[in-house]
Design a protein around this motif. Structure first.
Motif, mmCIF file in Angstrom:
data_model
loop_
_atom_site.group_PDB
_atom_site.id
_atom_site.type_symbol
_atom_site.label_atom_id
_atom_site.label_comp_id
_atom_site.label_asym_id
_atom_site.label_seq_id
_atom_site.Cartn_x
_atom_site.Cartn_y
_atom_site.Cartn_z
ATOM 1 N N ASP A 72 44.186 23.038 47.793
ATOM 2 C CA ASP A 72 45.159 23.086 46.696
ATOM 3 C C ASP A 72 44.462 23.576 45.434
ATOM 4 N N LEU A 73 44.238 24.853 45.374
ATOM 5 C CA LEU A 73 43.588 25.426 44.193
ATOM 6 C C LEU A 73 44.298 26.723 43.832
ATOM 7 N N SER A 74 45.235 26.624 42.928
ATOM 8 C CA SER A 74 45.990 27.786 42.457
ATOM 9 C C SER A 74 46.470 27.496 41.049
ATOM 10 N N PHE A 75 46.698 28.564 40.289
ATOM 11 C CA PHE A 75 47.173 28.403 38.913
ATOM 12 C C PHE A 75 47.754 29.716 38.423
ATOM 13 N N ASP A 76 48.554 29.614 37.377
ATOM 14 C CA ASP A 76 49.089 30.786 36.682
ATOM 15 C C ASP A 76 48.190 31.109 35.497
ATOM 16 N N SER A 77 48.066 32.391 35.216
ATOM 17 C CA SER A 77 47.217 32.839 34.115
ATOM 18 C C SER A 77 48.065 33.643 33.136
ATOM 19 N N TYR A 78 48.306 33.075 31.958
ATOM 20 C CA TYR A 78 49.095 33.714 30.912
ATOM 21 C C TYR A 78 48.187 34.154 29.765
ATOM 22 N N MET A 79 48.590 35.206 29.091
ATOM 23 C CA MET A 79 47.880 35.616 27.888
ATOM 24 C C MET A 79 48.118 34.601 26.771
ATOM 25 N N ILE A 80 47.067 34.291 26.014
ATOM 26 C CA ILE A 80 47.198 33.376 24.877
ATOM 27 C C ILE A 80 47.809 34.141 23.703
ATOM 28 N N PRO A 81 48.923 33.675 23.155
ATOM 29 C CA PRO A 81 49.522 34.371 22.001
ATOM 30 C C PRO A 81 48.557 34.432 20.820
ATOM 31 N N LEU A 86 44.896 39.747 22.665
ATOM 32 C CA LEU A 86 45.565 40.439 23.773
ATOM 33 C C LEU A 86 44.743 40.491 25.056
ATOM 34 N N LEU A 87 43.590 39.806 25.086
ATOM 35 C CA LEU A 87 42.738 39.817 26.281
ATOM 36 C C LEU A 87 42.440 38.424 26.816
ATOM 37 N N GLU A 88 42.569 37.412 25.979
ATOM 38 C CA GLU A 88 42.209 36.066 26.409
ATOM 39 C C GLU A 88 43.381 35.407 27.118
ATOM 40 N N VAL A 89 43.069 34.589 28.140
ATOM 41 C CA VAL A 89 44.105 33.913 28.920
ATOM 42 C C VAL A 89 43.868 32.408 28.889
ATOM 43 N N ASP A 90 44.910 31.667 29.267
ATOM 44 C CA ASP A 90 44.784 30.209 29.238
ATOM 45 C C ASP A 90 43.999 29.670 30.439
ATOM 46 N N HIS A 91 43.992 30.406 31.566
ATOM 47 C CA HIS A 91 43.223 29.997 32.739
ATOM 48 C C HIS A 91 42.436 31.203 33.262
ATOM 49 N N ARG A 92 41.124 31.124 33.135
ATOM 50 C CA ARG A 92 40.269 32.199 33.638
ATOM 51 C C ARG A 92 40.035 32.055 35.139
ATOM 52 N N VAL A 93 39.766 33.181 35.785
ATOM 53 C CA VAL A 93 39.387 33.174 37.196
ATOM 54 C C VAL A 93 37.883 32.971 37.272
ATOM 55 N N VAL A 94 37.464 31.865 37.828
ATOM 56 C CA VAL A 94 36.041 31.535 37.930
ATOM 57 C C VAL A 94 35.565 31.876 39.332
ATOM 58 N N ILE A 95 34.457 32.618 39.427
ATOM 59 C CA ILE A 95 33.900 33.010 40.720
ATOM 60 C C ILE A 95 32.388 32.806 40.693
ATOM 61 N N ASN A 131 56.606 44.135 28.721
ATOM 62 C CA ASN A 131 55.401 43.386 28.356
ATOM 63 C C ASN A 131 54.207 43.758 29.229
ATOM 64 N N HIS A 132 54.173 44.996 29.656
ATOM 65 C CA HIS A 132 53.077 45.476 30.504
ATOM 66 C C HIS A 132 51.705 45.240 29.869
ATOM 67 N N SER A 133 51.622 45.400 28.560
ATOM 68 C CA SER A 133 50.328 45.280 27.880
ATOM 69 C C SER A 133 49.950 43.844 27.574
ATOM 70 N N PHE A 134 50.721 42.880 28.068
ATOM 71 C CA PHE A 134 50.467 41.480 27.744
ATOM 72 C C PHE A 134 50.160 40.637 28.981
ATOM 73 N N MET A 135 49.567 41.252 29.992
ATOM 74 C CA MET A 135 49.137 40.479 31.163
ATOM 75 C C MET A 135 47.679 40.810 31.490
ATOM 76 N N PRO A 136 46.765 40.281 30.674
ATOM 77 C CA PRO A 136 45.342 40.560 30.871
ATOM 78 C C PRO A 136 44.764 39.794 32.062
ATOM 79 N N ILE A 137 43.550 40.180 32.437
ATOM 80 C CA ILE A 137 42.807 39.557 33.529
ATOM 81 C C ILE A 137 41.437 39.170 32.993
ATOM 82 N N VAL A 138 41.023 37.940 33.228
ATOM 83 C CA VAL A 138 39.715 37.478 32.764
ATOM 84 C C VAL A 138 38.971 36.857 33.940
#
Length: 227
Positions: free
Chosen positions: A114-123, A134-143, A202-209
Motif C-alpha cells: 500500500d504505497l501510492s499517492f497523488d502529486s499536485y503542484m504547490i500553488p 511552478l515546479l514544486e509538488v506536495d509529494h515528491r517521488v523518492v527513489i 492546465n498543461h503547464s501546472f503538472m510538474p514532476i519531482v
C-alpha cells in the motif's frame, strides 16, 4: 536545474543522459565540420575561376556521393546504440507506475503493498521560501540512487507525457495503454520535469519531482508511508 543563461543541456544524472549529451556533441562537431567545408568550397569557387575540370569531374562526384554516406553511418551507429540502451530493461530493483490525470500525477510503488499517492503542484501562494515556482509538488517521488528503476506510464483521461530532462526520460502517457522505460540515477539530488504533452488548459501546472536518495533513506521513507 536549468538557469536563464544556459545554452546547453542540464547536467546529466543518468548513464542514458550522459550518452545522449555525448551523441549531441558528436553530431554537432560533424555538422560544424560539414558547414566549414561547404563554406570553404563556396568561397573558393567565388574567388577562383571555374575550369572545365571542376565543372565536369567524375572523381569529385564520386567523392561527394561516398563522403555523405560515411558521415550518415558515423551518425547512425551511435544513435542506434543509444536507442537500444533506452529500450533495454533488465531486472529492475524497483517498479514505479505513473498515471497522468488532468492535471496531476498519481504514483504507485507496485513492489509495496500500500504505497501510492497523488502529486499536485504547490500553488504560488503556498510555496515555501526558496522553492521553485511552478515546479514544486506536495509529494515528491523518492527513489534509491544507483538502482535500476522501471517506470510504467499511462493516463486516465487524455494524452500526457512523463519527462525528466536531466535523466534523459520522456515517455508518453496514453489512456488504455501502458508504456514503460527505465533509468538509473548516478547521484543523490532533486530532479525536476513537467508534462511534455499539450494536455489541456492546465498543461503547464503538472510538474514532476524525483528525489534520489541513498538506499537506507529510501527504506526509511517507504516504511514510514507504508505503516
Amino acid at each position: 536545474m536549468a538557469n536563464h543563461s544556459q545554452f546547453g543541456f542540464q547536467d546529466a544524472s543518468s548513464p542514458i543522459m550522459e550518452e545522449l549529451v555525448e551523441f549531441h556533441d558528436h553530431a554537432l562537431m560533424v555538422a560544424l565540420a560539414i558547414c566549414s567545408l561547404v563554406l570553404y568550397l563556396l568561397m573558393l569557387m567565388l574567388m577562383e575561376k571555374l575550369s572545365s575540370n571542376t565543372v565536369d569531374a567524375q572523381e569529385v562526384e564520386l567523392i561527394w556521393t561516398i563522403l555523405p554516406a560515411i558521415v550518415l553511418v558515423l551518425l547512425a551507429l551511435p544513435s542506434l546504440q543509444i536507442l537500444y540502451m533506452m529500450d533495454e530493461i533488465d531486472e529492475p530493483d524497483l517498479t514505479l507506475k505513473a498515471i497522468g490525470h488532468q492535471w496531476y500525477w498519481t504514483y504507485e510503488y507496485t513492489d509495496f503493498k500500500d504505497l501510492s499517492f497523488d502529486s499536485y503542484m504547490i500553488p504560488t501562494t503556498e510555496l515555501p521560501l526558496g522553492h521553485f515556482r511552478l515546479l514544486e509538488v506536495d509529494h515528491r517521488v523518492v527513489i534509491p540512487m544507483e538502482s535500476p528503476i522501471r517506470i510504467i506510464v499511462t493516463a486516465d483521461d487524455v494524452l500526457h507525457s512523463w519527462a525528466i530532462p536531466t535523466l534523459g526520460v520522456k515517455t508518453d502517457a496514453i489512456p488504455g495503454r501502458l508504456n514503460q522505460t527505465s533509468f538509473i540515477t548516478t547521484r543523490p539530488g532533486i530532479f525536476y520535469g513537467q508534462c511534455s504533452e499539450i494536455c489541456g488548459a492546465n498543461h503547464s501546472f503538472m510538474p514532476i519531482v524525483i528525489e534520489s536518495t541513498p538506499l537506507n533513506f529510501f527504506e526509511a521513507w517507504s516504511s514510514s508511508l507504508s505503516s
